[in-house]
Scaffold this motif. Structure first.
Motif, mmCIF file in Angstrom:
data_model
loop_
_atom_site.group_PDB
_atom_site.id
_atom_site.type_symbol
_atom_site.label_atom_id
_atom_site.label_comp_id
_atom_site.label_asym_id
_atom_site.label_seq_id
_atom_site.Cartn_x
_atom_site.Cartn_y
_atom_site.Cartn_z
ATOM 1 N N LEU A 70 1.118 -0.970 -0.228
ATOM 2 C CA LEU A 70 0.312 -0.053 -0.198
ATOM 3 C C LEU A 70 1.197 1.097 0.114
ATOM 4 N N LEU A 71 2.384 1.748 0.712
ATOM 5 C CA LEU A 71 2.787 2.819 1.014
ATOM 6 C C LEU A 71 3.540 2.591 -0.678
ATOM 7 N N SER A 72 4.170 1.817 -1.246
ATOM 8 C CA SER A 72 4.609 1.687 -2.882
ATOM 9 C C SER A 72 3.613 2.244 -3.603
ATOM 10 N N SER A 73 1.874 1.522 -3.513
ATOM 11 C CA SER A 73 1.458 1.704 -4.609
ATOM 12 C C SER A 73 0.935 4.135 -4.412
ATOM 13 N N LEU A 74 1.251 4.171 -2.950
ATOM 14 C CA LEU A 74 1.144 5.868 -3.009
ATOM 15 C C LEU A 74 1.772 6.391 -3.146
ATOM 16 N N TRP A 75 3.303 6.080 -3.133
ATOM 17 C CA TRP A 75 4.843 7.001 -3.849
ATOM 18 C C TRP A 75 4.242 6.732 -5.549
ATOM 19 N N LYS A 76 3.650 5.870 -6.022
ATOM 20 C CA LYS A 76 3.559 5.974 -7.262
ATOM 21 C C LYS A 76 2.361 6.904 -7.477
ATOM 22 N N ARG A 77 2.066 7.260 -6.822
ATOM 23 C CA ARG A 77 0.210 8.387 -7.235
ATOM 24 C C ARG A 77 0.844 9.491 -6.813
ATOM 25 N N ASN A 78 1.515 9.132 -5.643
ATOM 26 C CA ASN A 78 2.718 10.939 -5.854
ATOM 27 C C ASN A 78 4.426 11.282 -6.349
ATOM 28 N N ASP A 79 4.506 10.145 -7.125
ATOM 29 C CA ASP A 79 5.658 10.124 -8.136
ATOM 30 C C ASP A 79 5.991 11.879 -8.717
ATOM 31 N N ASP A 80 5.102 12.168 -9.546
ATOM 32 C CA ASP A 80 4.369 13.436 -10.145
ATOM 33 C C ASP A 80 3.884 14.500 -9.987
ATOM 34 N N GLU A 81 3.281 14.644 -8.338
ATOM 35 C CA GLU A 81 2.354 15.127 -8.405
ATOM 36 C C GLU A 81 2.481 16.538 -7.551
ATOM 37 N N LYS A 82 2.033 17.288 -7.318
ATOM 38 C CA LYS A 82 2.691 18.804 -6.937
ATOM 39 C C LYS A 82 2.730 18.862 -5.363
ATOM 40 N N GLU A 83 1.509 17.457 -4.765
ATOM 41 C CA GLU A 83 1.792 17.220 -3.276
ATOM 42 C C GLU A 83 2.638 16.556 -3.113
ATOM 43 N N PHE A 84 4.088 16.347 -3.843
ATOM 44 C CA PHE A 84 4.955 14.588 -3.418
ATOM 45 C C PHE A 84 5.271 15.743 -1.847
ATOM 46 N N LEU A 85 6.007 17.172 -2.265
ATOM 47 C CA LEU A 85 6.186 17.696 -1.029
ATOM 48 C C LEU A 85 5.871 17.217 0.516
ATOM 49 N N LEU A 86 4.322 17.989 0.666
ATOM 50 C CA LEU A 86 3.207 17.115 1.876
ATOM 51 C C LEU A 86 3.495 15.477 1.867
ATOM 52 N N TRP A 87 3.746 15.170 0.502
ATOM 53 C CA TRP A 87 3.474 13.214 1.134
ATOM 54 C C TRP A 87 4.969 12.394 1.679
ATOM 55 N N VAL A 88 5.935 13.074 0.900
ATOM 56 C CA VAL A 88 7.012 13.074 2.033
ATOM 57 C C VAL A 88 7.031 13.551 4.107
ATOM 58 N N LYS A 89 6.187 14.607 3.615
ATOM 59 C CA LYS A 89 6.018 14.570 4.595
ATOM 60 C C LYS A 89 5.933 14.075 5.919
ATOM 61 N N SER A 90 4.424 13.848 4.958
ATOM 62 C CA SER A 90 3.462 12.743 5.698
ATOM 63 C C SER A 90 4.028 11.546 6.329
ATOM 64 N N LEU A 91 5.313 11.177 4.969
ATOM 65 C CA LEU A 91 5.326 9.897 5.330
ATOM 66 C C LEU A 91 6.796 10.020 6.663
ATOM 67 N N ASN A 92 7.269 11.255 6.953
ATOM 68 C CA ASN A 92 8.109 11.156 8.211
ATOM 69 C C ASN A 92 7.093 10.628 9.041
ATOM 70 N N SER A 93 6.135 11.274 9.280
ATOM 71 C CA SER A 93 5.269 11.305 9.834
ATOM 72 C C SER A 93 5.555 10.199 10.499
ATOM 73 N N LEU A 94 4.472 9.371 9.299
ATOM 74 C CA LEU A 94 3.605 8.430 9.483
ATOM 75 C C LEU A 94 5.201 7.018 9.900
ATOM 76 N N PHE A 95 6.055 7.135 9.737
ATOM 77 C CA PHE A 95 7.335 6.640 10.171
ATOM 78 C C PHE A 95 7.625 6.713 11.903
ATOM 79 N N GLN A 96 7.432 8.141 12.155
ATOM 80 C CA GLN A 96 8.012 8.433 13.705
ATOM 81 C C GLN A 96 6.778 7.806 14.704
ATOM 82 N N GLN A 97 5.613 7.479 13.751
ATOM 83 C CA GLN A 97 5.076 6.585 14.979
ATOM 84 C C GLN A 97 4.766 5.195 15.025
#
Length: 568
Positions: A70-97
């Motif tokens: 599921l995480l890989s699918s979300l990465w591919k979904r955001n690969d070329d999206e403008k909200e990519f940086l927001l997704w990276v922020k969410s990724l960091n937040s996820l792994f901190q939890q």
């Protein structure tokens, strides 16, 4: 039933929300599989990146494999999206939890972290956009990485710390130093380095940055082309290839920095050069205009002077010719027809005078005028050629071909030949005009002309009338008609002179327009360079960080590394 309804009506927002909510409620993997399908199909683009964090945390507890998918699918979904940086922020937040288990192997996720890190530092983003994301990203990556990935992650930590030493926790840096110095690193460093080189060269191409076609590496020239680099490095032992390639990358980055400084200097020089040339071109246009006005006035005045001489010749000669017609009158004249006969004779004598006396003067004066004009026009062309040569030397190319239009002179010669070949004379009512004196004498002639003893008196009165008559109106009319073609010709002189100089002026103005456009482009580039230097320098720093990462892996020892080529 609800899922089928939403899908049939293509209400994907509701379908995604249903899958997320039911997955949380039932903790059934089938709902998460359904959610992954929606993500892969692109049905979740309207959802913010952090919408799926809670689902991922739950899925991590249920199934590591499903979590990574599921995480890989979300990465591919955001690969070329403008909200990519927001997704990276969410990724960091996820792994901190996330709760970590030392026995877990993160098969797909550690590759995901590597891809995210490379995406952030490949020249697409500015430092201010990623500097708050990368430290947490690197820490999380190192936390889950197995040995091959751990080397890359810890090398990235040390490289980032070299450039931004206050952004990472000291414990994270010390752990990375310990790992790099204490492990035998089994990383395909050459492949990573070559990929970096390829990305740098592509970025430079996209940014229109020229790199020296040949760079020297320890005295050996290397052409900046992938095939040549690969071929040349095959002369080197395998252990040295990565080191040589990283040295070349460093040379290229330094070369790009110096090229950028040269580019700014060159832009300033180009703008100044364009400014100077534009000043000279505009001055040249003013010179042409002044020259044109001067020649136009000279040629018109010369024409007008000759025209006035012809006018004087006509107006001074015709009155005497008309008065000389008094010799036609005698006592034997038919006084009833005498006025008509005198008028006819006056017209004949005027026409003869114009043809035999005035026309030869006309021909000589305007043949002389054409010769004078031809000399003036040739002198003008010589002036234009001299000006052209000077401007082309200034432009450092034979850009201007300023030729005057001598067809104008040919047209003038043709028109003059037509006007001076023959006289078109229209008979005028010179002696048949209704004036008081003419009316009285003509009336007397009709009444008394048949009486012999009155003929002597009538003849003397007719002679007296002709000799004393004011023929100025008739003379003015004859003069006007004779000069009519010259008047029309004169009105076209200014237009024709503009045509003569049209090409030189047009050429110079076109050059001005092109140089103004060129100067504006240089100014725009310089303004962008000065107002947003980070657009160039930030990608270079990020490329250097990646180079530093690979150097850490290549050196494998903290003490051997020298930090002397940062550009910060």
């Amino acid at each position: 039933m609800a899922r089928n309804f939403y899908e049939e009506n293509q209400d994907w927002k509701s379908a995604v929300e249903l899958a997320v909510n039911e997955g949380k409620r039932t903790e059934s993997l089938s709902w998460f599989t359904q959610l992954k399908g929606y993500i892969d199909e692109g049905r979740t683009k309207s959802f913010p990146p952090d919408y799926f964090i809670e689902s991922l945390l739950l899925l991590k507890r249920l199934s590591m494999a499903h979590f990574e998918q599921l995480l890989s699918s979300l990465w591919k979904r955001n690969d070329d999206e403008k909200e990519f940086l927001l997704w990276v922020k969410s990724l960091n937040s996820l792994f901190q939890q996330i709760e970590y288990d030392e026995d877990e192997i993160w098969y797909e996720t550690q590759d995901l972290f590597q891809e995210v890190f490379l995406s952030l530092i490949k020249g697409k983003y500015l430092i201010k956009e990623v500097e708050k994301l990368i430290p947490d990203l690197l820490k999380n990556w190192a936390m889950i990485a197995d040995p091959p990935h751990a080397a890359l992650a810890n090398g990235a930590i040390l490289a980032w710390n070299d450039y931004f030493p206050t952004t990472l926790e000291q414990a994270v840096v010390e752990h990375a130093e310990s790992y790099i110095s204490g492990e035998v690193l089994a990383v395909k460093n050459f492949d990573e380095s070559f990929n970096l080189l390829t990305e740098i060269l592509q970025w430079a191409k996209n940014e229109a940055i020229e790199i020296d076609s040949s760079l020297h590496l320890e005295g050996e020239p290397l052409t900046v082309e992938n095939e040549d680099i690969l071929r040349r490095l095959q002369a080197h032992p395998e252990a040295e290839r990565s080191e040589k390639l990283l040295q070349l990358i460093g040379s290229i980055l330094n070369n790009m920095l110096s090229k950028k400084k040269e580019q700014e200097k060159q832009l300033i020089q180009n703008i100044q050069w364009n400014t100077d040339v534009l000043s000279k071109l505009r001055a040249g246009i003013h010179q042409i205009d002044d020259w044109k006005d001067g020649k136009n006035n000279l040629i018109k005045k010369s024409f007008q002077a000759r025209k006035e001489e012809i006018r004087d010749s006509i107006q001074s000669g015709i009155p005497e010719i008309l008065k000389s017609c008094s010799d036609l009158i005698s006592e034997d004249s038919d006084f009833k027809k005498l006025s008509v006969e005198i008028n006819d004779e006056m017209n004949l004598r005027v026409e003869l005078y114009l043809r035999e006396k005035v026309m030869p003067q006309f021909q000589l004066k305007f043949q002389d005028w054409l010769q004078e004009v031809e000399q003036e026009l040739k002198e003008s062309q010589y002036f234009i050629h001299e000006l052209t040569e000077g401007l082309n030397q200034l432009l450092e190319e034979n850009k201007l071909q300023m030729e005057c239009d001598f067809q104008v002179l040919n047209d003038w010669k043709r028109d003059m030949e037509r006007m001076t070949t023959f006289v078109t004379y229209e008979k005028e009512n010179i002696f048949l005009r209704f004036t008081p004196s003419q009316f009285l004498i003509k009336s007397a002639g009709r009444l008394l002309g048949s009486i012999p003893q009155n003929k002597g008196f009538l003849a003397s009165q007719y002679k007296k009338l002709i000799e004393n008559e004011d023929f100025s109106d008739a003379v003015q009319l004859i003069t006007k008609k004779f000069l009519q073609q010259l008047e029309l010709f004169e009105r076209t002189l200014e237009r024709d002179m503009m045509l003569f100089f049209e090409n030189p002026v047009s050429e110079a103005k076109q050059a001005v327009a092109e140089m103004e456009k060129e100067k504006a482009q240089y100014q725009k580039e310089l303004d962008e360079l000065k107002s947003h230097p980070e657009r160039f320098y930030d990608p270079i720093v990020l490329f250097q960080i990646r180079q530093r990462q690979l150097e850490w892996l290549d050196i494998g020892s903290v003490g051997q590394f020298v930090k002397d080529d940062k550009i910060l």
